[in-house]
Every structure is written in C-alpha cells, then in structure tokens.
Design a protein around this motif. Structure first.
Motif, PDB file in Angstrom:
ATOM      1  N   UNK A   1     -70.161 -33.885 -49.975  1.00  6.75           N
ATOM      2  CA  UNK A   1     -69.481 -33.596 -48.569  1.00  6.75           C
ATOM      3  C   UNK A   1     -70.683 -34.185 -47.646  1.00  6.75           C
ATOM      4  N   UNK A   2     -70.845 -34.613 -46.366  1.00  5.65           N
ATOM      5  CA  UNK A   2     -71.368 -34.353 -45.377  1.00  5.65           C
ATOM      6  C   UNK A   2     -71.260 -33.212 -44.527  1.00  5.65           C
ATOM      7  N   UNK A   3     -72.333 -32.758 -44.003  1.00  6.95           N
ATOM      8  CA  UNK A   3     -72.261 -31.364 -43.443  1.00  6.95           C
ATOM      9  C   UNK A   3     -72.745 -31.806 -41.486  1.00  6.95           C
ATOM     10  N   UNK A   4     -71.518 -30.716 -41.417  1.00 10.68           N
ATOM     11  CA  UNK A   4     -71.069 -30.792 -39.773  1.00 10.68           C
ATOM     12  C   UNK A   4     -72.404 -30.045 -39.062  1.00 10.68           C
ATOM     13  N   UNK A   5     -73.229 -29.980 -38.538  1.00 11.72           N
ATOM     14  CA  UNK A   5     -73.766 -29.161 -37.287  1.00 11.72           C
ATOM     15  C   UNK A   5     -73.082 -28.321 -35.838  1.00 11.72           C
ATOM     16  N   UNK A   6     -72.713 -27.366 -36.410  1.00 12.93           N
ATOM     17  CA  UNK A   6     -71.679 -27.016 -34.680  1.00 12.93           C
ATOM     18  C   UNK A   6     -72.569 -25.786 -34.167  1.00 12.93           C
ATOM     19  N   UNK A   7     -73.222 -26.044 -32.425  1.00 16.33           N
ATOM     20  CA  UNK A   7     -73.691 -24.900 -32.065  1.00 16.33           C
ATOM     21  C   UNK A   7     -72.729 -25.033 -30.320  1.00 16.33           C
ATOM     22  N   UNK A   8     -73.269 -24.457 -29.636  1.00 16.68           N
ATOM     23  CA  UNK A   8     -72.232 -23.756 -28.192  1.00 16.68           C
ATOM     24  C   UNK A   8     -73.551 -24.560 -27.223  1.00 16.68           C
ATOM     25  N   UNK A   9     -72.605 -25.690 -26.245  1.00 16.32           N
ATOM     26  CA  UNK A   9     -73.612 -26.423 -25.417  1.00 16.32           C
ATOM     27  C   UNK A   9     -73.321 -25.890 -23.324  1.00 16.32           C
ATOM     28  N   UNK A  10     -72.275 -24.986 -23.392  1.00 24.13           N
ATOM     29  CA  UNK A  10     -72.069 -24.309 -22.010  1.00 24.13           C
ATOM     30  C   UNK A  10     -71.110 -23.511 -22.530  1.00 24.13           C
ATOM     31  N   UNK A  11     -70.944 -22.544 -22.010  1.00 31.21           N
ATOM     32  CA  UNK A  11     -70.621 -21.190 -21.649  1.00 31.21           C
ATOM     33  C   UNK A  11     -70.460 -20.689 -20.542  1.00 31.21           C
ATOM     34  N   UNK A  12     -68.864 -20.556 -19.916  1.00 32.96           N
ATOM     35  CA  UNK A  12     -68.459 -20.136 -18.672  1.00 32.96           C
ATOM     36  C   UNK A  12     -67.289 -18.765 -19.318  1.00 32.96           C
ATOM     37  N   UNK A  13     -66.605 -18.674 -18.083  1.00 35.62           N
ATOM     38  CA  UNK A  13     -66.040 -17.335 -18.043  1.00 35.62           C
ATOM     39  C   UNK A  13     -64.653 -17.848 -18.972  1.00 35.62           C
ATOM     40  N   UNK A  14     -64.095 -18.966 -19.148  1.00 30.60           N
ATOM     41  CA  UNK A  14     -63.221 -18.621 -19.992  1.00 30.60           C
ATOM     42  C   UNK A  14     -62.802 -20.154 -20.555  1.00 30.60           C
ATOM     43  N   UNK A  15     -64.108 -20.875 -20.985  1.00 32.16           N
ATOM     44  CA  UNK A  15     -64.268 -21.792 -21.396  1.00 32.16           C
ATOM     45  C   UNK A  15     -65.047 -22.181 -22.408  1.00 32.16           C
ATOM     46  N   UNK A  16     -65.301 -22.830 -23.574  1.00 32.76           N
ATOM     47  CA  UNK A  16     -66.758 -23.131 -23.932  1.00 32.76           C
ATOM     48  C   UNK A  16     -67.046 -24.913 -24.446  1.00 32.76           C
ATOM     49  N   UNK A  17     -67.775 -25.269 -24.526  1.00 34.20           N
ATOM     50  CA  UNK A  17     -68.521 -26.374 -25.053  1.00 34.20           C
ATOM     51  C   UNK A  17     -69.394 -26.766 -26.278  1.00 34.20           C
ATOM     52  N   UNK A  18     -68.597 -26.788 -27.578  1.00 39.03           N
ATOM     53  CA  UNK A  18     -68.906 -26.430 -28.979  1.00 39.03           C
ATOM     54  C   UNK A  18     -69.655 -27.814 -29.243  1.00 39.03           C
ATOM     55  N   UNK A  19     -70.710 -28.354 -29.561  1.00 39.80           N
ATOM     56  CA  UNK A  19     -71.692 -29.332 -29.502  1.00 39.80           C
ATOM     57  C   UNK A  19     -71.447 -29.590 -31.834  1.00 39.80           C
ATOM     58  N   UNK A  20     -71.870 -30.972 -31.994  1.00 40.55           N
ATOM     59  CA  UNK A  20     -71.458 -31.158 -33.333  1.00 40.55           C
ATOM     60  C   UNK A  20     -72.502 -32.605 -33.849  1.00 40.55           C
ATOM     61  N   UNK A  21     -73.152 -32.493 -34.560  1.00 39.03           N
ATOM     62  CA  UNK A  21     -73.535 -33.507 -35.601  1.00 39.03           C
ATOM     63  C   UNK A  21     -72.906 -33.423 -37.185  1.00 39.03           C
ATOM     64  N   UNK A  22     -72.227 -34.637 -37.350  1.00 32.62           N
ATOM     65  CA  UNK A  22     -72.143 -35.253 -38.882  1.00 32.62           C
ATOM     66  C   UNK A  22     -72.857 -36.183 -39.749  1.00 32.62           C
ATOM     67  N   UNK A  23     -73.282 -35.469 -39.963  1.00 36.85           N
ATOM     68  CA  UNK A  23     -74.876 -36.506 -41.909  1.00 36.85           C
ATOM     69  C   UNK A  23     -75.158 -35.987 -42.793  1.00 36.85           C
TER      70      UNK A  23
END
Length: 150
Positions: free
Chosen positions: A73-95
């Motif tokens: 398998x590959x690893x997918x790392x996930x974290x949050x880069x932006x958080x507002x009142x009604x949305x979020x941005x999730x970042x990833x690296x597939x590695x």
C-alpha cells in the motif's frame, strides 16, 4: 501538528495502459483517506460530528511522479490547512518511504442533508480539526484559520 495516516491498498484495476496508477484513481485514494480521517476518527462514540454529510467544493492535485502498481500500500497523510466557519481545506501527500507521488488539497463544506444546504462547523468538529491544523506545509499559501462568524 498531527497528521492522519491512512494505508491505502493499490488495486489491479487502478492501473492505466502504461502500468501506472491512473490520475483519476488518486482522487479515490484521497477520498478514502478523507473519509477515514473525518468519520472513523471523529470525536467520540455517539457523537453527531461529521455524520450530517459534506460536499466537496474543490480539488487541487499536483502529480509529482508516476506510481507503478505494486502489492504494497501507499501512505496518504492528511491534515487541515484552512478552517473557516463553514468549510475546511484538507491537504494530502500520497507517498511511500522512497517518494511523494501526489500533493493535493480538498475544500470540504459540511452539509445538512435534511435541509439541503451547507451548514456551519460545530464546536466539537472544530476542536477535532484543530488537532490536525497546520498551514505551514500547505504549499498553496492557504490563509489559515479564520475566526468563527456567529
């Protein structure tokens, strides 16, 4: 800053005619990691967090190198880069241990399925997401956390 780690299996059907994982399949890998992050790791048993639905408002993906099909398998790392009142941005690296294949981000909007419209992020959801917040590695200059509007 914590990152969520998801081990994603590669499937025979993921390959394109050149023996590489097809570009569209990477979006499926990101979806699997995001669902594992937001739903399986959501706060507490019996919590309503993240159960009302969400919609993807935007994807950005940078293909850095081809990923050849293999059994590991590959690893997918996930974290949050932006958080507002009604949305979020999730970042990833597939590695894997040798290389990063994809860097990507997704804007997710919590959604009230019964009312058929977006909703605000709850305090419980925000608390969970802040544990994975880091805008320094977003690569896109994300604005970061914003104040919650009442």
């Amino acid at each position: 800053m914590a990152r969520h780690i998801y081990r994603c299996p590669l499937r025979w059907s993921d390959m394109d005619a050149f023996g590489h994982v097809n570009n569209v399949v990477f979006l499926r890998y990101l979806e699997e990691a995001r669902i594992d992050f937001m739903f399986r790791l959501a706060p507490g048993e019996g919590s309503e967090s993240f159960t009302g639905g969400s919609v993807v408002a935007r994807h950005e993906i940078d293909y850095l190198r081809p990923l050849v099909h293999r059994h590991e398998p590959v690893t997918v790392e996930t974290w949050v880069t932006k958080l507002t009142a009604a949305s979020l941005t999730v970042a990833y690296e597939v590695k894997d241990a040798e290389a990063v294949y994809v860097r990507a981000s997704t804007v997710v909007v919590p959604y009230n399925l019964e009312k058929g419209r977006p909703r605000r992020i709850t305090a419980e959801e925000r608390s969970f997401l802040e544990e994975y917040f880091d805008d320094s590695a977003s690569g896109s200059g994300a604005a970061g956390k914003e104040a919650v509007a009442a």
